[in-house]
Design an enzyme around this catalytic site. Structure first.
Site, PDB file in Angstrom:
ATOM      1  N   CYS A  48       0.838  -1.208   0.000  1.00 50.59           N
ATOM      2  CA  CYS A  48       0.000   0.000   0.000  1.00 50.59           C
ATOM      3  C   CYS A  48       0.867   1.250   0.000  1.00 50.59           C
ATOM      4  O   CYS A  48       1.780   1.379   0.797  1.00 50.59           O
ATOM      5  CB  CYS A  48      -0.899  -0.017   1.246  1.00 50.59           C
ATOM      6  SG  CYS A  48      -1.685   1.565   1.573  1.00 50.59           S
ATOM      7  N   CYS A  51       0.459   3.282   3.580  1.00 43.37           N
ATOM      8  CA  CYS A  51       0.842   2.735   4.887  1.00 43.37           C
ATOM      9  C   CYS A  51       2.173   3.353   5.352  1.00 43.37           C
ATOM     10  O   CYS A  51       3.018   3.715   4.529  1.00 43.37           O
ATOM     11  CB  CYS A  51       0.968   1.212   4.809  1.00 43.37           C
ATOM     12  SG  CYS A  51      -0.591   0.335   5.083  1.00 43.37           S
ATOM     13  N   HIS A 116      -4.302   0.383   7.990  1.00 42.80           N
ATOM     14  CA  HIS A 116      -4.766   0.191   6.620  1.00 42.80           C
ATOM     15  C   HIS A 116      -6.246  -0.207   6.559  1.00 42.80           C
ATOM     16  O   HIS A 116      -6.924   0.027   5.560  1.00 42.80           O
ATOM     17  CB  HIS A 116      -3.899  -0.910   5.988  1.00 42.80           C
ATOM     18  CG  HIS A 116      -4.172  -1.184   4.553  1.00 42.80           C
ATOM     19  ND1 HIS A 116      -3.700  -0.386   3.542  1.00 42.80           N
ATOM     20  CD2 HIS A 116      -4.890  -2.175   3.956  1.00 42.80           C
ATOM     21  CE1 HIS A 116      -4.103  -0.881   2.380  1.00 42.80           C
ATOM     22  NE2 HIS A 116      -4.829  -1.958   2.602  1.00 42.80           N
ATOM     23  N   ASN A 156     -13.552  10.367  -0.844  1.00 47.06           N
ATOM     24  CA  ASN A 156     -14.180   9.494  -1.821  1.00 47.06           C
ATOM     25  C   ASN A 156     -13.988   8.097  -1.294  1.00 47.06           C
ATOM     26  O   ASN A 156     -12.855   7.637  -1.211  1.00 47.06           O
ATOM     27  CB  ASN A 156     -13.370   9.608  -3.117  1.00 47.06           C
ATOM     28  CG  ASN A 156     -14.198  10.048  -4.261  1.00 47.06           C
ATOM     29  OD1 ASN A 156     -15.400  10.266  -4.129  1.00 47.06           O
ATOM     30  ND2 ASN A 156     -13.562  10.184  -5.405  1.00 47.06           N
ATOM     31  N   CYS A 163     -12.616   5.365  -5.830  1.00 50.78           N
ATOM     32  CA  CYS A 163     -11.485   5.464  -4.911  1.00 50.78           C
ATOM     33  C   CYS A 163     -10.470   4.404  -5.301  1.00 50.78           C
ATOM     34  O   CYS A 163     -10.816   3.229  -5.478  1.00 50.78           O
ATOM     35  CB  CYS A 163     -11.957   5.267  -3.481  1.00 50.78           C
ATOM     36  SG  CYS A 163     -10.626   5.378  -2.283  1.00 50.78           S
ATOM     37  N   SER A 164      -9.205   4.826  -5.452  1.00 46.41           N
ATOM     38  CA  SER A 164      -8.219   3.938  -6.081  1.00 46.41           C
ATOM     39  C   SER A 164      -7.689   2.874  -5.141  1.00 46.41           C
ATOM     40  O   SER A 164      -7.157   1.878  -5.576  1.00 46.41           O
ATOM     41  CB  SER A 164      -7.078   4.768  -6.658  1.00 46.41           C
ATOM     42  OG  SER A 164      -6.455   5.518  -5.632  1.00 46.41           O
ATOM     43  N   HIS A 167      -6.799   2.099   1.759  1.00 49.69           N
ATOM     44  CA  HIS A 167      -6.279   2.734   2.978  1.00 49.69           C
ATOM     45  C   HIS A 167      -7.049   4.041   3.230  1.00 49.69           C
ATOM     46  O   HIS A 167      -7.016   4.952   2.388  1.00 49.69           O
ATOM     47  CB  HIS A 167      -4.783   3.022   2.832  1.00 49.69           C
ATOM     48  CG  HIS A 167      -4.133   3.365   4.128  1.00 49.69           C
ATOM     49  ND1 HIS A 167      -3.085   2.646   4.657  1.00 49.69           N
ATOM     50  CD2 HIS A 167      -4.419   4.328   5.036  1.00 49.69           C
ATOM     51  CE1 HIS A 167      -2.745   3.173   5.825  1.00 49.69           C
ATOM     52  NE2 HIS A 167      -3.546   4.206   6.064  1.00 49.69           N
ATOM     53  N   HIS A 169      -8.403   7.462   3.569  1.00 53.53           N
ATOM     54  CA  HIS A 169      -7.770   8.759   3.336  1.00 53.53           C
ATOM     55  C   HIS A 169      -8.783   9.736   2.763  1.00 53.53           C
ATOM     56  O   HIS A 169      -9.833   9.341   2.273  1.00 53.53           O
ATOM     57  CB  HIS A 169      -6.601   8.602   2.352  1.00 53.53           C
ATOM     58  CG  HIS A 169      -7.031   8.185   0.978  1.00 53.53           C
ATOM     59  ND1 HIS A 169      -7.360   6.875   0.658  1.00 53.53           N
ATOM     60  CD2 HIS A 169      -7.223   8.899  -0.162  1.00 53.53           C
ATOM     61  CE1 HIS A 169      -7.717   6.803  -0.613  1.00 53.53           C
ATOM     62  NE2 HIS A 169      -7.655   8.031  -1.143  1.00 53.53           N
ATOM     63  N   GLN A 171      -8.936  13.808   0.636  1.00 48.72           N
ATOM     64  CA  GLN A 171      -8.137  14.699  -0.194  1.00 48.72           C
ATOM     65  C   GLN A 171      -8.525  16.147   0.088  1.00 48.72           C
ATOM     66  O   GLN A 171      -9.640  16.423   0.541  1.00 48.72           O
ATOM     67  CB  GLN A 171      -8.380  14.410  -1.675  1.00 48.72           C
ATOM     68  CG  GLN A 171      -7.938  13.023  -2.110  1.00 48.72           C
ATOM     69  CD  GLN A 171      -7.897  12.912  -3.628  1.00 48.72           C
ATOM     70  OE1 GLN A 171      -7.392  13.793  -4.317  1.00 48.72           O
ATOM     71  NE2 GLN A 171      -8.431  11.829  -4.140  1.00 48.72           N
TER      72      GLN A 171
HETATM   73  P1  H2U Z   1      -8.453   8.412  -4.405  1.00 46.77           P
HETATM   74  O1  H2U Z   1      -8.896   9.113  -3.134  1.00 46.77           O
HETATM   75  O2  H2U Z   1      -9.352   8.712  -5.549  1.00 46.77           O
HETATM   76  O3  H2U Z   1      -8.197   6.955  -4.194  1.00 46.77           O
HETATM   77  O4  H2U Z   1      -7.041   9.024  -4.792  1.00 46.77           O
HETATM   78  C1  H2U Z   1      -5.878   8.898  -4.043  1.00 46.77           C
HETATM   79  C2  H2U Z   1      -4.952  10.031  -4.412  1.00 46.77           C
HETATM   80  O5  H2U Z   1      -3.612   9.676  -4.043  1.00 46.77           O
HETATM   81  C3  H2U Z   1      -4.941  10.323  -5.899  1.00 46.77           C
HETATM   82  O6  H2U Z   1      -5.328  11.669  -6.078  1.00 46.77           O
HETATM   83  C4  H2U Z   1      -2.722  10.172  -5.011  1.00 46.77           C
HETATM   84  C5  H2U Z   1      -3.490  10.094  -6.311  1.00 46.77           C
HETATM   85  O7  H2U Z   1      -3.062  11.097  -7.195  1.00 46.77           O
HETATM   86  N1  H2U Z   1      -1.494   9.377  -4.975  1.00 46.77           N
HETATM   87  C6  H2U Z   1      -0.307   9.951  -4.567  1.00 46.77           C
HETATM   88  O8  H2U Z   1      -0.278  11.150  -4.298  1.00 46.77           O
HETATM   89  N2  H2U Z   1       0.832   9.193  -4.474  1.00 46.77           N
HETATM   90  C7  H2U Z   1       0.895   7.870  -4.783  1.00 46.77           C
HETATM   91  O9  H2U Z   1       1.963   7.251  -4.639  1.00 46.77           O
HETATM   92  C8  H2U Z   1      -0.296   7.187  -5.314  1.00 46.77           C
HETATM   93  C9  H2U Z   1      -1.581   7.997  -5.367  1.00 46.77           C
HETATM   94 ZN    ZN Z   2      -2.242   1.083   3.767  1.00 50.09          ZN
END
Ligand code: H2U
Ligand code: ZN
Length: 350
Positions: A48, A51, A116, A156, A163-164, A167, A169, A171
């Protein structure tokens, strides 16, 4: 006015209308819970990128953080002024037809906790308070920048929301212009304030507290309700009980109440279909545009897509894309369902 027949309701914060068709929802609620198998996430995942101690996509290493962790988004949608060279060239010949302007800003990612596997409903109120204080601190420092007019904090949650990764989080996107939604809310609150000489959400909250039918949860400083004009089936609006413009102006007691109401709302959401409930949520407060904003009343929106089960979501398509949003389930019925759910998370019940 007969709320059992089809009707429209107006959102005073945006000036937009929603079509309500309660007669279509009269079929009895079967209460079925199509269970989906949720992966049992580990407390720490070596793969992750959020993490503690792990390496992100761009090679940076996360600190061994113990509460929240905030960092500049490595793939930021907005860049600060020193990275944006001048105005984009306009090709306009007719005024207004090809409008464009430069937009500067900053994007941050805020991890809720080193763990996580723990989303908001499973964190303690103290742990959520750390998140709330991080949001407030970031809002103050971003809002103070000369090229920033608005600070949008949002989460999100869930793969269906795009959401990608899991973990927990949020924004923060801080922008040089006030984005559409808060800009519209500023205009509508301002109009209401100058016409009625009182605050729209103070008046609205008082009316909701008198009728109680749309209230879902409350504490000393916050009230969560399904707004009269809700579009999403289980949409919730969290309103500060006392008039104040934004999160940073809330004191520690109020912020603790905000943490508590976030926990109450997200527990109810998870309990509804006994699944980690997806949503987009965000905080709305006054812009940082050097104007006075006596009209602005701090609140948070939860927009969850699920409709009938853990897998049946509402689609905003057809008439809703071309015409206007529509719902079957009334705000009152949705509020009653949410209000009557247990306050203890389904995973923690005996
Ligand atoms: P989501 O909340 O949509 O999952 O997006 C996570 C954000 O984390 C996304 O805007 C950022 C992506 O650009 N990100 C980083 O800043 N660093 C990373 O190593 C992976 C993702
Ligand atoms: Zn994590």
């Amino acid at each position: 006015m007969n709320f059992d027949a089809s009707h429209r309701r107006k959102n005073p914060l945006t000036g937009q209308w929603v079509l309500v068709s309660p007669h279509r929802a009269r079929r009895p609620w079967m209460g079925q819970k199509e269970k989906i198998a949720e992966p049992d996430l580990p407390e720490y995942d070596p793969s992750c990128y959020l993490c503690p101690g792990n390496t992100r996509n761009n090679g940076k290493i996360n600190p061994l953080y113990t509460h929240t962790f905030s960092f500049d988004n490595d793939f930021s949608a907005l860049l600060p002024p020193d990275h944006v060279n001048g105005e984009p060239e306009s090709t306009a010949t007719e005024p207004g037809l090809f409008q464009a302007e430069a937009e500067t800003g900053l994007c941050k990612v805020v991890c809720f906790s080193p763990k996580h596997n723990l989303s908001l409903p499973e964190l303690s109120v103290d742990e959520i308070l750390h998140v709330v204080n991080t949001w407030a601190d970031e809002t103050v420092s971003l809002g103070a920048k000369s090229y920033i007019q608005y600070v949008q904090v949002f989460e999100n949650k869930g793969a269906v929301m795009g959401c990608s990764q899991p973990h927990p989080h949020s924004q923060i996107w801080a922008t040089g212009h006030v984005p559409n939604e808060p800009a519209q809310e500023t205009e509508e609150q301002r109009k209401y304030f100058s016409t009625h000489h009182s605050c729209m959400l103070c008046d609205y909250l008082q009316a909701e507290n008198n009728s109680k039918v749309r209230i879902v949860a409350a504490n000393e400083s916050y009230t969560a309700l399904v707004p009269f004009w809700a579009v999403w089936p289980f949409e919730i609006l969290v309103i500060a009980n006392r008039h104040s413009p934004d999160l940073p102006t809330q004191n520690q007691d109020q912020r603790r109440c905000f943490a508590d109401i976030l926990k109450q709302v997200t527990i109810k959401y998870d309990n509804l279909f006994e699944v980690s409930f997806p949503y987009s949520m965000g905080l709305h407060g006054a812009p940082y545009d050097n104007d006075a904003h006596p009209e602005w009343h701090f609140h948070a929106h939860f927009y969850p897509p699920l409709l009938r089960s853990a897998v049946v979501k509402k689609f905003m398509v057809g008439f809703e894309m071309l015409g206007m949003p529509q719902r079957d389930l009334t705000a009152e019925t949705a509020a009653e369902r949410l209000r009557n759910l247990p306050d203890i998370h389904y995973k923690h019940r005996g």
